[in-house]
Design an enzyme around this catalytic site. Structure first.
Site, PDB file in Angstrom:
ATOM      1  N   LYS A 107       2.412   2.341  17.989  1.00  0.00           N
ATOM      2  CA  LYS A 107       3.069   3.250  18.813  1.00  0.00           C
ATOM      3  C   LYS A 107       4.294   2.773  19.493  1.00  0.00           C
ATOM      4  O   LYS A 107       5.126   3.549  20.076  1.00  0.00           O
ATOM      5  CB  LYS A 107       2.062   3.274  20.136  1.00  0.00           C
ATOM      6  CG  LYS A 107       0.805   4.183  19.602  1.00  0.00           C
ATOM      7  CD  LYS A 107      -0.014   4.941  20.567  1.00  0.00           C
ATOM      8  CE  LYS A 107      -0.821   5.972  20.173  1.00  0.00           C
ATOM      9  NZ  LYS A 107      -2.039   5.356  19.612  1.00  0.00           N
ATOM     10  N   GLU A 129       1.269  10.537  28.751  1.00  0.00           N
ATOM     11  CA  GLU A 129      -0.256  10.626  28.816  1.00  0.00           C
ATOM     12  C   GLU A 129      -0.993   9.367  27.948  1.00  0.00           C
ATOM     13  O   GLU A 129      -0.312   8.923  27.117  1.00  0.00           O
ATOM     14  CB  GLU A 129      -0.857  11.916  28.094  1.00  0.00           C
ATOM     15  CG  GLU A 129      -0.855  12.162  26.513  1.00  0.00           C
ATOM     16  CD  GLU A 129       0.438  11.668  25.810  1.00  0.00           C
ATOM     17  OE1 GLU A 129       1.756  11.946  26.757  1.00  0.00           O
ATOM     18  OE2 GLU A 129       0.532  11.219  24.607  1.00  0.00           O
ATOM     19  N   SER A 396      -2.793   0.755  11.254  1.00  0.00           N
ATOM     20  CA  SER A 396      -1.977   1.371  12.321  1.00  0.00           C
ATOM     21  C   SER A 396      -2.076   0.158  13.384  1.00  0.00           C
ATOM     22  O   SER A 396      -0.979   0.305  14.418  1.00  0.00           O
ATOM     23  CB  SER A 396      -2.384   2.762  12.495  1.00  0.00           C
ATOM     24  OG  SER A 396      -3.684   2.685  13.006  1.00  0.00           O
TER      25      SER A 396
HETATM   26  C1  LIG Z   1      -3.198   5.906  18.986  1.00  0.00           C
HETATM   27  C2  LIG Z   1      -3.639   5.331  17.514  1.00  0.00           C
HETATM   28  C3  LIG Z   1      -3.764   6.265  16.497  1.00  0.00           C
HETATM   29  C4  LIG Z   1      -3.923   7.598  16.292  1.00  0.00           C
HETATM   30  O1  LIG Z   1      -2.606   8.069  16.753  1.00  0.00           O
HETATM   31  P1  LIG Z   1      -1.728   8.744  15.765  1.00  0.00           P
HETATM   32  O2  LIG Z   1      -0.656   9.606  16.583  1.00  0.00           O
HETATM   33  O3  LIG Z   1      -2.501   9.799  14.832  1.00  0.00           O
HETATM   34  O4  LIG Z   1      -1.206   7.832  15.013  1.00  0.00           O
HETATM   35  C5  LIG Z   1      -4.209   5.198  15.323  1.00  0.00           C
HETATM   36  N1  LIG Z   1      -4.274   3.893  15.348  1.00  0.00           N
HETATM   37  C6  LIG Z   1      -3.888   3.332  16.405  1.00  0.00           C
HETATM   38  C7  LIG Z   1      -3.891   2.066  16.228  1.00  0.00           C
HETATM   39  C8  LIG Z   1      -3.661   3.742  17.552  1.00  0.00           C
HETATM   40  O5  LIG Z   1      -3.305   3.217  18.727  1.00  0.00           O
END
Ligand SMILES: *Cc1c(COP(=O)(O)O)cnc(C)c1O
Length: 417
Positions: A107, A129, A396
């Site tokens: 993020k 948000e 992610s």
């Molecule tokens: C917020 C988040 C997501 C999901 O958000 P996307 O906008 O779909 O990427 C996925 N993995 C992690 C670790 C997150 O913090």
């Protein structure tokens, strides 16, 4: 600054050309657009203009890439998970390690980009948000670094579920504003942030957290995250001498998915897979699989797939992973699905939990529950492939924030609670 100047080794990894842009109204095919209150049309257009102007400015990228290198810790590694690949059978699994970024998830790529835009537009306050609190933390982090006032809108129910992140945001100097409307979760927090922005847009920039929302956010967020896929593409060419056969990412709103997948879009031989949260199972109705089970409709300023009940009310979603618990999805993913460029998959709560444990035991890496959905589906896909084939999975985020959920699931906290 020197090492990140456009033309330097680090900067040369990144292609700044904008491909597959939406039309002037922000449409990706029939999806996307800008459905917003009249009072927000002007600020959205100002952000759009500021974005295109900044994107064409070398100085903007020099600063952005400098922060991505020295503050965020890019490039993140692409790791060949050999033990996992061997245990799993089938294709070689490579993990894109967004979990190793500052704040522990992808993020921050986006909040750095939008934070720089906010400063460029001379806004003194940023709002955002947040659901699980990850985007709130990434926004509060950047606000602290830039010295901006920061208010985060968060459903009261999510605040109770994610107290450590609430406290982290406070420590970073942000104010967390509880939202009680609707189901007191993420979709209500977005509505409340938009409502506040109507009244404050003169001095306030809304840092949107995923590749959704009204135009230009889906484009902006995608562009700030393409560093993920651009790095992964260069890294796999260097490490394996060829492109992957499959690239896999989980989908909440779609920011990490667009970040990884977009740079492979014109490589026709690379399959692009989006993994949604199947919760208790797609048939139970308790899930967050908007692409698999949703209908086209308007949510948070854009036309996309969303989950509605029979009365046309936005449905309450379920996922063990708060970051995937969103009833909509980015419009560009909806478009890529209809266009046939995107393959859909899903993982249940149980499957994600099993994948988290599998990666932890086989590689010593504890992934976020969101990322564990991509792992579960990615490993399953790899099993049906040859050993000389390659699957890249976007990791992610890291799992620290999910330890309470995991330990409870395993029954390890029963005595303690
Ligand atoms: C917020 C988040 C997501 C999901 O958000 P996307 O906008 O779909 O990427 C996925 N993995 C992690 C670790 C997150 O913090």
């Amino acid at each position: 600054m020197s090492s990140s100047r456009p033309g330097s080794d680090f900067a040369s990894m990144y292609d700044l050309e904008i491909t597959h842009a939406p039309d002037a109204g922000g449409h990706f095919g029939r999806f996307g657009g800008r459905f917003a209150a009249e009072t927000l049309m002007q600020p959205l257009k100002e952000i759009e203009a500021a974005f295109f102007e900044a994107w064409a400015d070398d100085a903007f990228h020099a600063e952005r890439l400098d922060l991505l290198e020295h503050y965020v810790g890019r490039a993140t590694p692409l790791y060949h998970a050999e033990r996992l690949s061997n245990q799993n059978g089938g294709a070689q699994i490579y993990l894109k390690r967004e979990d190793l970024t500052h704040t522990g998830a992808h993020k921050i790529n986006n909040t750095i980009g939008q934070g720089l835009l906010a400063r460029r537009m001379e806004k003194k306050r940023v709002i955002a948000e947040t659901g699980a609190g990850q985007h709130g933390v990434a926004t509060a982090t950047v606000a602290a670094m830039f010295g901006m006032k920061c208010d985060i809108y968060m459903g009261r129910e999510d605040m109770a579920r994610q107290m450590p992140n609430v406290l982290r945001m406070r420590l970073l100097g942000a104010k967390v504003i509880p939202v009680d409307s609707g189901t007191a979760t993420l979709k209500d927090a977005v509505n409340e942030a938009l409502r506040n922005w109507v009244a404050t847009c003169e001095d306030t920039f809304y840092i949107f957290g995923t590749a959704a929302g009204p135009h230009p956010y889906p484009l902006l967020v995608r562009q700030f995250h393409t560093v993920i896929g651009q790095e992964a593409r260069a890294q796999i060419l260097k490490q394996a001498g060829r492109l992957p056969d499959v690239a896999v990412a989980c989908v909440g709103g779609g920011s990490n998915a667009m970040g990884l997948l977009h740079p492979f879009r014109d490589d026709a031989a690379v399959k692009l897979v989006a993994v949604e949260a199947a919760g208790y199972g797609l048939k139970t109705g308790k899930h967050a699989a908007s692409l698999a089970a949703g209908k086209a409709g308007i949510l948070h300023g854009n036309l996309t797939y969303l989950l509605e009940d029979d009365e046309g009310q936005v449905q309450r979603t379920h996922s063990i992973s708060a970051g995937l618990d969103y009833p909509g999805v980015g419009p560009e993913l909806a478009f890529m699905l209809e266009e046939g460029r995107l393959q859909l998959d899903a993982a249940t709560d149980e499957e994600a939990m099993a994948a988290l444990q599998l990666l932890t035991r086989s590689e010593g890496i504890i992934p976020a529950l969101e990322s564990s959905h991509a792992l579960a589906a990615g490993a399953r896909i790899a099993q049906s492939m040859r050993q000389d084939q390659i699957v890249i999975i976007n990791l992610s985020g890291r799992g620290d924030k999910d330890m309470d959920t995991v330990f409870r699931h395993l029954g390890w906290l029963e005595d303690a609670s």
